[in-house]
Scaffold this active site. Structure first.
Site, PDB file in Angstrom:
ATOM      1  N   THR A 181       3.779   1.733   4.567  1.00 52.47           N
ATOM      2  CA  THR A 181       3.880   2.846   5.502  1.00 52.47           C
ATOM      3  C   THR A 181       5.317   3.006   5.992  1.00 52.47           C
ATOM      4  O   THR A 181       6.037   2.020   6.097  1.00 52.47           O
ATOM      5  CB  THR A 181       2.942   2.513   6.679  1.00 52.47           C
ATOM      6  OG1 THR A 181       1.615   2.568   6.193  1.00 52.47           O
ATOM      7  CG2 THR A 181       3.106   3.446   7.857  1.00 52.47           C
ATOM      8  N   GLY A 211      -6.475   5.981   9.163  1.00 48.57           N
ATOM      9  CA  GLY A 211      -6.054   4.800   9.910  1.00 48.57           C
ATOM     10  C   GLY A 211      -5.427   5.177  11.237  1.00 48.57           C
ATOM     11  O   GLY A 211      -5.713   6.228  11.818  1.00 48.57           O
ATOM     12  N   ASP A 212      -4.552   4.312  11.710  1.00 38.36           N
ATOM     13  CA  ASP A 212      -3.884   4.517  13.001  1.00 38.36           C
ATOM     14  C   ASP A 212      -2.770   5.556  12.927  1.00 38.36           C
ATOM     15  O   ASP A 212      -2.406   6.151  13.948  1.00 38.36           O
ATOM     16  CB  ASP A 212      -3.286   3.192  13.486  1.00 38.36           C
ATOM     17  CG  ASP A 212      -2.277   2.621  12.485  1.00 38.36           C
ATOM     18  OD1 ASP A 212      -2.580   2.595  11.271  1.00 38.36           O
ATOM     19  OD2 ASP A 212      -1.179   2.225  12.912  1.00 38.36           O
ATOM     20  N   THR A 232       2.911  -0.139  11.936  1.00 35.34           N
ATOM     21  CA  THR A 232       2.483  -0.332  10.546  1.00 35.34           C
ATOM     22  C   THR A 232       1.641  -1.587  10.461  1.00 35.34           C
ATOM     23  O   THR A 232       1.931  -2.589  11.119  1.00 35.34           O
ATOM     24  CB  THR A 232       3.674  -0.444   9.580  1.00 35.34           C
ATOM     25  OG1 THR A 232       3.172  -0.866   8.304  1.00 35.34           O
ATOM     26  CG2 THR A 232       4.718  -1.438  10.044  1.00 35.34           C
ATOM     27  N   GLY A 233       0.597  -1.542   9.674  1.00 39.88           N
ATOM     28  CA  GLY A 233      -0.275  -2.702   9.520  1.00 39.88           C
ATOM     29  C   GLY A 233      -1.706  -2.250   9.321  1.00 39.88           C
ATOM     30  O   GLY A 233      -1.961  -1.080   8.991  1.00 39.88           O
ATOM     31  N   GLY A 235      -4.637  -0.660  10.015  1.00 41.88           N
ATOM     32  CA  GLY A 235      -4.801   0.408  10.988  1.00 41.88           C
ATOM     33  C   GLY A 235      -5.991   0.291  11.910  1.00 41.88           C
ATOM     34  O   GLY A 235      -5.918   0.672  13.091  1.00 41.88           O
TER      35      GLY A 235
HETATM   36  N1  ASP Z   1      -1.322   1.480   9.195  1.00 41.62           N
HETATM   37  C1  ASP Z   1      -1.617   2.010   7.894  1.00 41.62           C
HETATM   38  C2  ASP Z   1      -3.092   2.332   7.825  1.00 41.62           C
HETATM   39  O1  ASP Z   1      -3.899   1.523   8.234  1.00 41.62           O
HETATM   40  C3  ASP Z   1      -1.260   1.109   6.759  1.00 41.62           C
HETATM   41  C4  ASP Z   1       0.086   0.394   6.831  1.00 41.62           C
HETATM   42  O2  ASP Z   1       0.793   0.490   7.829  1.00 41.62           O
HETATM   43  O3  ASP Z   1       0.457  -0.277   5.840  1.00 41.62           O
HETATM   44  O4  ASP Z   1      -3.440   3.339   7.295  1.00 41.62           O
END
Ligand code: ASP
Length: 314
Positions: A181, A211-212, A232-233, A235
């Protein structure tokens, strides 16, 4: 006039040092360096934080190794469904799109939702239709799909997993040296803050999963009175902790420093079992970039005006 600040990220996750070749690492570092340098140059030439986070995220979307725009990860149907959002700290205006499929630069569409509609979040076909109506570039789904992402999705499907871009599910035959992301936060010459985030989400996610990233307050937040945040992570955890707003609230109502607020908000994600990171800048120009994963692709420009790039702890 205030000093400008800029932070960008290209995702957090398990970035396996052993499998990231020197050549690939150099490509990532160069892209982060170039995009941050161009964005900071715009800030010091007087562009607004809002314009700069949009254009920096567009450049990150166009770079094929990041999980956003061209090169985004694919859902369980092998299709890229893209999420993005943007927020203006000066007005607390916000715009977002979720699960769009044909808009080349989702963050540009998010800004159009903010500036040209009375809505904050448009999902799916309605989002793409607005983009087409406004003349924003439209592409075939194939534009987003790279060979590596198709391979990555096929492997995740075989393992029956929905995974973050760098999850260890990719150790082995699939390429695991791509990043995630993307996002940007900035403070401009007038002291205004802005944040933007864009993603393809998680590999092998169900069609329609959001996601988030498109959720204002979870993946993105900006308020001139406090800070600008891009997350990022994994979500689902960031949504359940309302991560970006949590950082803001800790500053605004808890009197915490940006560093403490960022660490504490991320600790709430970790307490639920989530991994990832965030980038943030506050009204005073403090920068925070905590992550609880192995790495987070990032670049930043602080008070000295120099571009720094890091993936792991350095
Ligand atoms: N946060 C993003 C999601 O969950 C994915 C990511 O940040 O790698 O869609």
């Amino acid at each position: 006039m205030t000093d400008c600040r800029l932070v960008i990220h290209g995702g957090a996750g398990v970035i396996d040092r052993a499998s990231l070749s020197a050549n690939r690492e150099a490509q990532f570092r160069q892209a982060l360096q170039d995009i941050a340098a161009a964005a900071f140059e715009r800030l010091t030439s007087g562009a607004s934080a809002l314009e700069v986070v949009e254009s920096a995220v567009m450049a990150l979307e166009d770079f094929p190794l990041f999980n956003a725009g061209h090169g985004a990860v694919l859902n369980a149907d092998g299709i890229a469904e893209l999420d993005a959002s943007i927020m203006d700290g000066a007005t607390r205006s916000a715009g977002a799109v979720a699960a769009v499929r044909t808009s080349r630069n989702p963050v540009q569409l998010a800004r159009a939702v903010m500036a040209q509609t009375e809505h904050v979040l448009l999902a799916g076909e309605g989002g793409d239709r607005l983009a087409a109506e406004l003349g924003l570039p439209q592409v075939e789904g194939a534009y987003f799909v790279t060979k590596e992402r198709a391979h990555q999705q096929a492997l995740a499907a075989r393992l029956g997993k929905v995974t973050l871009d760098h999850d260890s599910a990719y150790n082995g035959p699939a390429p695991n040296d791509k990043s995630g992301t993307v996002g940007a936060v900035a403070r401009d010459m007038c002291g205004h803050l802005a944040a933007a985030t864009s993603t393809g989400g998680m590999t092998n996610k169900r069609a329609g999963r959001c996601g988030d990233t498109p959720i204002i307050g979870a993946g993105t937040w900006a308020d001139d009175d406090s800070c600008a945040v891009s997350a990022t992570g994994h979500g689902e955890y960031f949504m359940r902790t309302v991560l970006a707003y949590d950082v803001h609230a800790r500053l605004r109502y808890g009197g915490q420093s940006l560093i403490d607020a960022g660490n504490a908000a991320l600790a709430s994600v970790a307490a639920l079992g989530g991994t990832g990171g965030l980038i943030a800048v506050d009204r005073y120009g403090e920068i925070a970039m905590p992550f609880n994963s192995e790495g987070m692709y990032r670049a930043w420009v602080g008070a000295d005006g120099l571009v720094n790039v890091a993936i792991y702890t350095n």
